[in-house]
Design a protein around this motif. Structure first.
Motif, PDB file in Angstrom:
ATOM      1  N   ASN A   6      52.880  17.849  -1.884  1.00  0.00           N
ATOM      2  CA  ASN A   6      54.184  18.882  -1.096  1.00  0.00           C
ATOM      3  C   ASN A   6      55.379  18.925  -1.900  1.00  0.00           C
ATOM      4  N   ARG A   7      56.573  19.789  -1.319  1.00  0.00           N
ATOM      5  CA  ARG A   7      57.547  20.604  -2.065  1.00  0.00           C
ATOM      6  C   ARG A   7      58.499  19.440  -2.780  1.00  0.00           C
TER       7      ARG A   7
ATOM      8  N   PRO B 137      52.781  14.893   2.155  1.00  0.00           N
ATOM      9  CA  PRO B 137      51.369  15.787   3.347  1.00  0.00           C
ATOM     10  C   PRO B 137      50.256  14.765   3.400  1.00  0.00           C
ATOM     11  N   THR B 138      50.258  14.725   5.097  1.00  0.00           N
ATOM     12  CA  THR B 138      49.096  13.353   5.350  1.00  0.00           C
ATOM     13  C   THR B 138      48.018  14.225   5.658  1.00  0.00           C
TER      14      THR B 138
ATOM     15  N   ALA C 186      45.176  21.390  -4.174  1.00  0.00           N
ATOM     16  CA  ALA C 186      45.565  19.639  -3.742  1.00  0.00           C
ATOM     17  C   ALA C 186      44.216  19.265  -2.769  1.00  0.00           C
ATOM     18  N   PHE C 187      44.205  18.041  -2.911  1.00  0.00           N
ATOM     19  CA  PHE C 187      42.997  17.111  -2.204  1.00  0.00           C
ATOM     20  C   PHE C 187      43.036  16.458  -1.230  1.00  0.00           C
TER      21      PHE C 187
ATOM     22  N   THR D  18      45.766   8.025   0.706  1.00  0.00           N
ATOM     23  CA  THR D  18      47.393   7.723   1.570  1.00  0.00           C
ATOM     24  C   THR D  18      48.043   8.991   1.261  1.00  0.00           C
ATOM     25  N   VAL D  19      48.199  10.088   0.713  1.00  0.00           N
ATOM     26  CA  VAL D  19      48.090  11.307   1.037  1.00  0.00           C
ATOM     27  C   VAL D  19      46.952  12.449   0.090  1.00  0.00           C
ATOM     28  N   TYR D  20      47.831  13.798   0.674  1.00  0.00           N
ATOM     29  CA  TYR D  20      47.289  14.678  -0.315  1.00  0.00           C
ATOM     30  C   TYR D  20      48.032  14.753  -1.035  1.00  0.00           C
ATOM     31  N   GLY D  21      47.015  14.577  -2.430  1.00  0.00           N
ATOM     32  CA  GLY D  21      47.338  15.171  -3.885  1.00  0.00           C
ATOM     33  C   GLY D  21      47.498  16.885  -3.994  1.00  0.00           C
TER      34      GLY D  21
END
Ligand code: TXA
Ligand code: MG
Length: 402
Positions: free
Chosen positions: A197-198, A204-205, A82-83, A87-90
């Motif tokens: 995210n699930r 997730p930010t 995860a990184f 925008t958001v975490y991928g």
């Protein structure tokens, strides 16, 4: 250092067969206690391990190459990292490795008909992944990449079927994040990454959000701090004669209109109607999304009417014994009384509202409210992306205040 597999497995039933995800790659010795000596000198103060997932802090402005290389090594070996993006975490895996991409579906419990965006660090790679790239798409990449814009194009045969779930198109984006770009470059492969995210939860930010949803299911989270934009990229379909925005996001429709001769909003982009009724051009549209545990009711209309309706609904639900949360704005906070009251930010600063949205939805869940009553905002600029997320978080439970 001995390489071996993490001793936990999890399973997901997929079309009658069991897909086993052994997320680990054995770069680190699992038996090493958390407080123990670091296996990597650079990691000493920057790593911790949560349920087997390695949490690595990285400087978002000047990512330490040693940290990036550790994560890139995991990607190359078929693991999950995860990184942060802007925008958001991928949740990343090697887009060209079908076994690695399969692990994303298992870790997120992602519906298997939902294709994944492929992230690149060099615009030239678009032409390896896609074919028949129209001029309008080239204009978009020149103007908006790196940035929060994902293009849907006809695909080449480079990526395996699972990445695009068998479609003849591919979603590609070049993120505007030094950590993400460095990770892609060091991995030497395009990275497939949905939000980390699930499935169904708010994106997730922060790295903590990723850990809350996926600890023990992924190998590494690179923690580059909170993301800047806070809502996901805009997804635009460039395969139709008139390009269509399938998902509004960090690049506004107004900006796209300035550049493109013709562009439309797919009805799913406004999310005013129940998505199930819409043709599944964007396969992600039909799944429940962004949903907190609590029921969310969205109130739309003129601000004074919205405030009156929020107050009324809050009072009724509190009298019913429910724990009520109100998602307000700075301008309206003092009007309300609720068990949990939070502000998205000022109505005059929609970028702040977008940045706060997913974090606040998660915070209401932490406070275990039964119901969230949320104010709508005007669906202009980034406000369209915010309203798309709120309408879907509400599962289209929208009250028009009048
Ligand atoms: O900002 C973002 O886009 C983040 C970061 C990590 O890059 N990623 C993200 O991915 O939001 P995800 O999987 O949560 O959302 C991708 C959306 C889904 O709605 C999916 O259905 C759509 O893009 N999509 C992917 N490939 C597609 C395709 N070939 N055709 C139509 N829609 C596609
Ligand atoms: Mg997502």
């Amino acid at each position: 250092m001995k390489a071996y597999s993490i001793p936990f497995h999890f399973h997901a039933q997929r079309e009658g067969h069991t897909l086993k995800c052994n997320c680990a790659l054995g770069v680190y010795d699992q038996r090493m206690p958390l407080s123990g000596r670091s296996v990597h000198p650079e990691l000493k103060s920057l790593e911790k391990r949560i349920k087997g997932t390695l949490w690595i802090k990285v400087d978002s402005r000047k990512p330490q190459i040693s940290m990036i290389r550790i994560a890139a090594g995991i990607i190359r070996k078929g693991g999950l990292v995860a990184f942060p993006t802007e925008t958001v975490y991928g949740l990343g895996a090697d887009a060209l490795n079908s076994e690695a991409v399969a692990k994303i579906f298992v870790a997120k419990e992602r519906p298997e008909d939902n294709p994944i965006i492929v992230h690149i660090a060099d615009k030239k790679d678009l032409y390896r992944l896609a074919k028949n790239v129209p001029n309008e798409a080239k204009k978009l990449t020149a103007e908006f990449w790196p940035g929060p814009l994902t293009l849907i194009l006809k695909r080449s045969n480079l990526v395996p079927h699972i990445t695009v779930v068998g479609l003849d198109t591919i979603a590609v984006r070049m993120p505007n994040s030094k950590v993400a770009l460095a990770l892609i470059r060091e991995s030497g492969t395009p990275i497939a990454a949905p939000s980390a995210n699930r499935a169904g939860k708010p994106s997730p930010t922060t790295a903590q959000h990723v850990i809350d949803d996926l600890a023990g299911r992924i190998d590494v989270v690179l923690d580059g701090g909170p993301t800047k934009v806070g809502v996901e990229s805009t997804v635009i379909d460039m395969t139709t004669p008139t390009p269509r925005v399938l998902r509004p996001g960090g690049t506004s429709f107004e900006e796209l209109k300035k550049l493109l001769c013709k562009v439309r909003l797919h009805p799913a982009a406004t999310a005013e109607k129940g998505a199930r009724a819409l043709k599944a051009r964007a396969p992600g549209i039909k799944h429940r999304h962004y949903a907190p545990e609590a029921q969310l009711i969205l109130i739309e209309g003129k601000l004074n009417k919205v405030v009156a309706r929020v107050k009324e609904l809050a009072a009724i639900n509190m009298a019913d014994g429910k724990k009520v949360g109100i998602l307000a704005t700075d301008e309206t906070m003092s009007d309300y009384d609720a068990d949990v009251l939070k502000s998205l930010g000022s109505r005059s600063n929609v970028a702040t509202i977008a940045r706060n949205l997913f974090r606040l939805l998660r915070e209401f869940d932490m406070e275990e409210v039964d119901i969230i009553i949320a104010e709508g905002i005007p669906p202009k600029d980034l406000g369209l992306a915010v309203m798309n997320r709120l309408r879907r978080a509400a599962n289209f439970n929208i009250v028009k205040a009048s």
